[in-house]
Motif scaffolding. Structure first.
Motif, short mmCIF file in Angstrom:
data_model
loop_
_atom_site.label_atom_id
_atom_site.label_comp_id
_atom_site.label_asym_id
_atom_site.label_seq_id
_atom_site.Cartn_x
_atom_site.Cartn_y
_atom_site.Cartn_z
N GLU A 38 -12.75 49.27 111.60
CA GLU A 38 -12.08 50.15 112.29
C GLU A 38 -12.47 51.57 112.88
OE1 GLU A 38 -9.81 50.46 116.04
OE2 GLU A 38 -11.60 48.94 115.21
N LEU A 39 -12.36 51.69 111.44
CA LEU A 39 -12.85 53.08 111.15
C LEU A 39 -14.01 53.94 111.83
CD1 LEU A 39 -10.98 56.36 110.62
CD2 LEU A 39 -12.57 55.74 108.65
N GLN A 40 -14.46 52.66 111.38
CA GLN A 40 -16.52 53.80 111.78
C GLN A 40 -16.78 52.95 112.37
OE1 GLN A 40 -18.54 54.36 110.05
NE2 GLN A 40 -19.90 54.56 111.59
N ARG A 41 -16.14 52.56 113.89
CA ARG A 41 -16.24 51.80 114.65
C ARG A 41 -15.16 53.72 115.89
NH1 ARG A 41 -12.85 51.42 119.62
NH2 ARG A 41 -11.18 51.00 118.02
N LEU A 42 -14.26 54.06 116.05
CA LEU A 42 -13.50 55.18 115.86
C LEU A 42 -14.65 56.42 115.44
CD1 LEU A 42 -9.95 54.51 114.92
CD2 LEU A 42 -10.76 54.64 117.26
N ASN A 43 -14.97 56.59 114.71
CA ASN A 43 -15.95 57.76 114.29
C ASN A 43 -17.00 57.88 115.47
OD1 ASN A 43 -15.40 57.34 110.91
ND2 ASN A 43 -14.69 59.08 111.94
N GLU A 44 -17.44 56.58 115.54
CA GLU A 44 -18.86 56.77 116.57
C GLU A 44 -18.10 56.88 118.04
OE1 GLU A 44 -20.35 52.58 115.78
OE2 GLU A 44 -21.28 53.01 114.16
N ARG A 45 -17.35 56.42 118.17
CA ARG A 45 -17.12 57.05 119.40
C ARG A 45 -15.63 58.33 119.47
NH1 ARG A 45 -16.32 56.38 124.52
NH2 ARG A 45 -14.15 56.61 126.22
N VAL A 48 -19.40 60.40 120.16
CA VAL A 48 -19.76 60.44 121.59
C VAL A 48 -18.38 61.89 122.52
CG1 VAL A 48 -19.36 58.91 123.80
CG2 VAL A 48 -20.80 58.54 121.38
N LEU A 49 -17.13 61.80 122.37
CA LEU A 49 -16.07 62.09 123.36
C LEU A 49 -16.33 63.81 122.89
CD1 LEU A 49 -13.51 59.85 122.94
CD2 LEU A 49 -14.19 59.67 124.99
N GLN A 50 -16.85 63.40 121.45
CA GLN A 50 -16.70 65.03 120.87
C GLN A 50 -18.11 65.97 121.17
OE1 GLN A 50 -19.05 66.62 118.20
NE2 GLN A 50 -17.89 68.58 118.84
N GLU A 51 -18.57 65.24 121.79
CA GLU A 51 -19.89 65.69 122.07
C GLU A 51 -19.92 66.00 123.89
OE1 GLU A 51 -24.00 66.90 122.31
OE2 GLU A 51 -22.89 66.07 120.39
N LEU A 52 -19.27 64.73 124.54
CA LEU A 52 -18.76 65.18 126.11
C LEU A 52 -18.48 66.57 125.87
CD1 LEU A 52 -18.76 63.92 128.73
CD2 LEU A 52 -17.27 62.50 127.79
N LEU A 53 -17.21 66.42 125.34
CA LEU A 53 -16.32 67.98 124.98
C LEU A 53 -17.14 69.17 125.27
CD1 LEU A 53 -13.54 69.22 125.17
CD2 LEU A 53 -13.83 69.16 122.47
N VAL A 80 -11.89 61.43 108.69
CA VAL A 80 -11.80 61.07 110.32
C VAL A 80 -12.73 62.32 111.37
CG1 VAL A 80 -10.19 61.84 112.40
CG2 VAL A 80 -9.53 60.53 110.56
N PHE A 81 -13.36 63.38 110.94
CA PHE A 81 -14.33 63.84 111.73
C PHE A 81 -16.31 63.66 110.84
CE2 PHE A 81 -10.30 65.68 112.14
CZ PHE A 81 -10.22 66.03 113.72
N GLU A 82 -15.85 62.96 110.98
CA GLU A 82 -16.99 62.49 110.15
C GLU A 82 -17.86 61.73 111.02
OE1 GLU A 82 -19.87 59.21 107.14
OE2 GLU A 82 -17.66 58.86 107.81
N GLY A 83 -19.59 62.92 111.56
CA GLY A 83 -20.71 62.49 112.22
C GLY A 83 -19.65 63.43 113.67
N VAL A 84 -19.21 64.23 113.61
CA VAL A 84 -19.24 64.78 115.22
C VAL A 84 -19.76 66.86 114.50
CG1 VAL A 84 -16.68 64.39 115.23
CG2 VAL A 84 -17.27 66.63 114.22
N ASN A 85 -20.56 66.97 115.94
CA ASN A 85 -21.05 67.93 116.16
C ASN A 85 -20.58 69.31 115.74
OD1 ASN A 85 -23.37 69.91 117.20
ND2 ASN A 85 -23.19 69.32 119.15
#
Length: 270
Positions: A38-45, A48-53, A80-85
Motif C-alpha cells: 500500500e505504501l508503494q502505491r501511495l509513493n507512486e501516487r 505523480v501529484l508532487q510532479e504536478l504541483l 514517505v517521500f521516496e521518489g519525489v522530484n
C-alpha cells in the motif's frame, strides 16, 4: 469522511495523549507485507501529484513533523517521500537558534523556509519548538512563550490565506518504544552517531513534554492548519497515515498541468 480523519485533532478540543494509543494500527488488516504494498502505491501516487504541483506552480504545501526524540521524523521523510522530484521538495530543520536569530522574533528564521509556488517543504521539527523545548527546558519565562500559541496560529493563517496548504503531524510513541529505539541506536555501530547522551536527560522530562505537546496540539489545531496525532510505535502504520493524508490532500487541490507553448500540438521532432 476521509480514511485518516480519525487521527485529526478537532479544532477547539482538548487533546489528552493518554487517550491515543501509540501502538494502534487503526484496524488495518494484512500486517507489514500488505502495508508495504500500500505504501508503494501511495509513493507512486505522491510522485505523480508532487510532479504536478511543481509543474503547475500555483499551490504551496508545508508538512510539519513533530515528535519526541526517536519518534521517527527522519524515517518518515525517508519512506514517505521516496521518489519525489528533489527539484520541488525541500527539508528544513531548526536547531538551536543562532545569536542573530535570537535577536529577532522567534518566527523570523522560519518564514524564509516556507514553500514557494510549486514547492513541497517538510519541517523536521519547526516553529513549535518555541512552545515545546523552550517551555520544558525553561529557556524563556512563561510570559515569553505563552503568547506564541496565538502568534503561531496567526502565522499559519497568513500562510493559508496566501495559498499554502499546511499539514501537521505529531508522531506519537510511548516511553518504552523510545527506550527500545535509543537502545537500538547504542547497540548498532552504524546508528550510534544518532545517539546523544543528552537524550537521556530529555527522557527524564517525558511527562513535561507530554503536557507541552497536549497544549500545543489543543491550542493550534485549526481547519486551515490541522494536526494529526499519528500512532508511531509501528513504523509502517505511521508511514501509511502520513502518506495517505498527503496524497488525499494533494489530490483534492484539483491541479492541472500547464498547457505548454502555443503551436506545440502536432509538432514532429525530427
Amino acid at each position: 469522511m476521509k480514511r485518516m480523519d480519525r487521527h485529526r485533532v478537532k479544532p477547539g478540543s482538548r487533546v489528552e495523549l493518554a487517550r491515543h494509543d501509540p501502538g494502534s494500527t487503526g484496524g488495518f488488516r494484512g500486517g507489514k507485507k500488505k502495508a508495504a504494498a500500500e505504501l508503494q502505491r501511495l509513493n507512486e501516487r505522491l510522485e505523480v501529484l508532487q510532479e504536478l504541483l511543481w509543474a503547475e506552480r500555483e499551490h504551496k504545501v508545508l508538512v510539519v513533523l513533530q515528535g519526541l526524540d526517536a519518534s521517527g521524523k527522519d524515517g518518515t521523510i525517508r519512506h514517505v517521500f521516496e521518489g519525489v522530484n528533489p527539484a520541488g521538495v525541500r527539508v528544513a530543520s531548526f536547531r538551536v537558534p543562532t545569536p542573530d536569530e535570537l535577536a529577532h522574533d522567534f518566527l523570523w528564521r522560519v518564514h524564509p523556509k516556507v514553500p514557494g509556488r510549486g514547492e513541497l517543504v517538510i519541517f523536521n521539527r519547526s516553529h513549535y519548538e518555541d512552545v515545546l523545548a523552550v517551555r520544558v527546558l525553561e529557556l524563556a519565562p512563561r510570559a515569553v512563550w505563552e503568547p506564541r500559541f496565538e502568534q503561531i496560529v496567526a502565522f499559519e493563517k497568513l500562510l493559508a490565506d496566501t495559498g499554502t496548504t499546511v499539514l501537521k503531524f505529531f508522531l506519537h510513541i510511548d516511553a518504552e518504544e523510545q527506550r527500545e529505539r535509543f537502545q537500538a541506536r547504542v547497540d548498532d555501530p552504524t546508528k550510534r552517531w544518532k545517539f546523544n547522551p543528552g537524550d537521556l536527560d530529555t527522557r527524564k522530562l517525558w511527562e513535561r513534554y507530554v503536557e507541552a505537546y497536549e497544549d500545543a496540539l489543543s491550542r493550534t489545531a485549526t481547519d486551515f492548519a490541522p494536526w494529526y496525532v499519528v500512532p508511531a510505535n509501528k513504523k509502517w502504520y505511521r508511514n501509511l497515515i502520513v502518506a495517505t493524508v498527503l496524497v488525499e490532500t494533494l489530490a483534492g487541490l484539483d491541479m492541472r498541468y500547464p498547457p505548454g507553448e502555443p503551436g506545440l500540438e502536432g509538432l514532429v521532432v525530427e
